[in-house]
Design an enzyme around this catalytic site. Structure first.
Site, short mmCIF file in Angstrom:
data_model
loop_
_atom_site.label_atom_id
_atom_site.label_comp_id
_atom_site.label_asym_id
_atom_site.label_seq_id
_atom_site.Cartn_x
_atom_site.Cartn_y
_atom_site.Cartn_z
N TYR A 157 41.21 39.26 37.57
CA TYR A 157 42.24 38.42 38.16
C TYR A 157 43.49 39.24 38.47
CZ TYR A 157 46.09 35.10 38.51
OH TYR A 157 47.21 34.43 38.92
N LYS A 161 45.00 40.00 42.31
CA LYS A 161 46.35 39.56 42.69
C LYS A 161 47.19 40.76 43.14
CE LYS A 161 48.06 36.02 42.47
NZ LYS A 161 48.20 34.96 43.51
#
Length: 377
Positions: A157, A161
């Site tokens: 994650y 990002k």
């Protein structure tokens, strides 16, 4: 600087943050049009927004952020994009290919659509997790955008990002088909809380299962600075205004900004207790096991996940990356956003806390029913 006359597209429009940005725009500005892009449009939200839309046109685009044709249609004629859509996954439930497809490829496709359709301003909602903490758990206290920090992002994650943020900032200054140039910036909010925060509901449910005693997953010393969702939405609106200002546009384009507010600095666990204490919840005095032992157990669980992967999907409830994040002192100021975007928190801590607690109280009965419901085999 007013946003009057803008045609604005918001991705992730029905999400926790996207919804607040739309409501704030309708409250503050007289935009020509607000376009809502989401894979799952909530009819109740659309109905409530229409009650306060005034002269602003509301248009719905339902579909996947990875659909180039949908992105071209939604960007056609738009002047401003708030890109809040992403998959959030801190425990490894989602395949990395899916995370990359939505968070990175989706951002790339959206930026390409903006170039093709002459969208002048693009604001990306990033995350504090693109900054760390690093695997060693080195702390940052009141950091800024200039703080030097050795960081190696290992969690999918966090990596996706960061990659999407870099794509956004690198696109700044590219020529549009009209000959104009696009201006982009990224906002890095701290942990976002407020009405609608699913993480808070999850912690509340776990506390219910533990006799209304919240589980402690972070030490008291591991202070962070959560930020209220209304203030994050306000920062997005101010960033849009700043990008519209010819005097500020060049300086802001290609930059990222940490977004925090005046919420007291405390650990994640103690913050959960602060907003749930009025509802009768207690909290464990210390971690269930010493931190080094928890890291060792997490390591064993991660090894088991790897060994079992050819046969079944096993997702440990805790991993070393998450354990590090929860137990590292990691705070940042909003000084640069204040200087460049004229950002100051719109909502004070006392109000934000009250509204958050009141919302949790409103969902408490339903969550108790869920927790008490018998589990069927």
């Amino acid at each position: 600087m007013s946003l009057a006359g803008e045609v604005c597209l918001i991705t992730g429009a029905c999400g926790f943050l996207g919804e607040r940005i739309i409501k704030l725009l309708l409250e503050e500005e007289e935009l020509t049009e607000i376009r809502l892009l989401d894979r799952d449009i909530k009819p109740d939200l659309i109905t409530s927004l229409k009650e306060s839309q005034g002269h602003t046109k509301l248009t719905v685009f339902e579909g996947d952020i990875r659909d180039p044709e949908l992105l071209r249609k939604s960007c056609h004629g738009a002047t401003l994009v708030f890109h809040t859509a992403s998959i959030i996954d801190v425990i490894g439930l989602v395949e990395e290919t899916e995370l990359h497809g939505v968070n990175v490829k989706g951002t790339q496709l959206l930026l390409e659509a903006c170039i093709q359709e002459n969208v002048r301003s693009f604001i990306y909602t990033s995350s504090i997790e693109v900054a760390g903490p690093n695997p060693q758990g080195d702390p940052i206290i009141n950091g800024t955008e200039d703080t030097r920090y050795s960081c190696c992002l290992k969690f999918p994650y966090s990596k996706t990002k960061f990659q999407a943020e870099q794509l956004t900032l690198q696109t700044n200054g590219e020529f549009l088909r009209s000959g104009d140039k696009i201006a982009t910036c990224a906002l890095r909010p701290m942990y976002i809380y407020g009405e609608g925060c699913k993480f808070l509901v999850g912690h509340m449910e776990n506390g219910m299962r533990n006799g209304d005693v919240l589980l402690r997953t972070s030490t008291k010393e591991a202070v962070v600075n959560p930020v209220y969702v209304g203030n994050v939405a306000w920062a997005h609106v101010l960033a849009a205004k700043a990008l519209k200002d010819p005097k500020k546009r060049a300086a802001i384009g290609g930059s990222f900004y940490f977004i925090s507010d005046d919420t007291p600095h405390m650990s994640y666990s103690d913050f959960n207790h602060e907003v749930m204490k009025p509802l009768g919840f207690g909290i464990q005095g210390r971690l269930s096991l010493p931190l080094p032992l928890l890291f060792f157990i997490s390591f064993l669980l991660e090894m088991a996940q790897v060994l079992l992967s050819p046969f079944l999907k096993f997702n440990p409830p805790m991993n070393r990356q998450l354990l590090t994040m929860l137990n590292t002192q990691f705070t940042f100021t909003y000084g640069k956003a204040q200087r460049d975007l004229d950002y100051t928190p719109r909502y004070c801590w006392e109000d934000a806390k009250t509204w958050t607690t009141d919302w949790l109280a409103s969902v408490l009965p339903k969550q108790r029913e869920i927790v008490r419901a018998p589990k069927h085999p």
